[in-house]
Write a protein that holds these residues in place. Sequence first.
Motif, PDB file in Angstrom:
ATOM      1  N   TYR A  55       0.849  -1.177   0.000  1.00 23.65           N
ATOM      2  CA  TYR A  55       0.000   0.000   0.000  1.00 23.65           C
ATOM      3  C   TYR A  55       0.889   1.232   0.000  1.00 23.65           C
ATOM      4  O   TYR A  55       1.831   1.315   0.769  1.00 23.65           O
ATOM      5  N   GLY A  75      -9.222   1.455  -1.628  1.00 19.41           N
ATOM      6  CA  GLY A  75      -7.915   0.990  -1.172  1.00 19.41           C
ATOM      7  C   GLY A  75      -8.059   0.005  -0.041  1.00 19.41           C
ATOM      8  O   GLY A  75      -9.114  -0.081   0.597  1.00 19.41           O
ATOM      9  N   HIS A  78      -7.163   1.332   5.633  1.00 21.23           N
ATOM     10  CA  HIS A  78      -7.959   2.478   6.082  1.00 21.23           C
ATOM     11  C   HIS A  78      -7.704   2.779   7.553  1.00 21.23           C
ATOM     12  O   HIS A  78      -7.333   1.895   8.327  1.00 21.23           O
TER      13      HIS A  78
END
Length: 157
Positions: A55, A75, A78
């Motif tokens: 990420y 995505g 979080h």
Amino acid sequence: MPLSPTPLSSATPSAVGAANAGSANAAARGDHVHALPDPVALSNKSITGVKTVLYTSEIDDGNSGTADTIDWSAGGAHKSTLTGNCTYTFTSPGGVTSLVLKVVQGSGPYTVTWPATVKWAAGVAPTLSIANGAVDIFSFYFDGTNYYGAQSVKGGA
């Protein structure tokens, strides 16, 4: 006169047949590198056979209030800061994947109600840390229908 073959490099490629989607500017194959456009356009396309995903950033969903929607399609990592007893709603990531949610305890302590599609070991959701600023990390495996969850970190700071 025949051309002689290019000698193989002794350098170890950073990846063999792999690239980080959306963030890579090169893909390695064997002993040479091919440049990729930056960013790589993957609109409406799938990548298969990926072994590792890194990420590039955490999506900060801000203060939760009493309801917070985690849009996994935006995505897979979080952060949500609890500012009230919160009911989460998850938006599907669109396919089988692993996901991470960092929950930061606000000035509560506050509680969380998880979507019915979240499945916990023995059917019992883990308890949250209660100290102001405490961090709990939850990992989920989404199988296309359900989110199988585990609390990976409790009370980190």
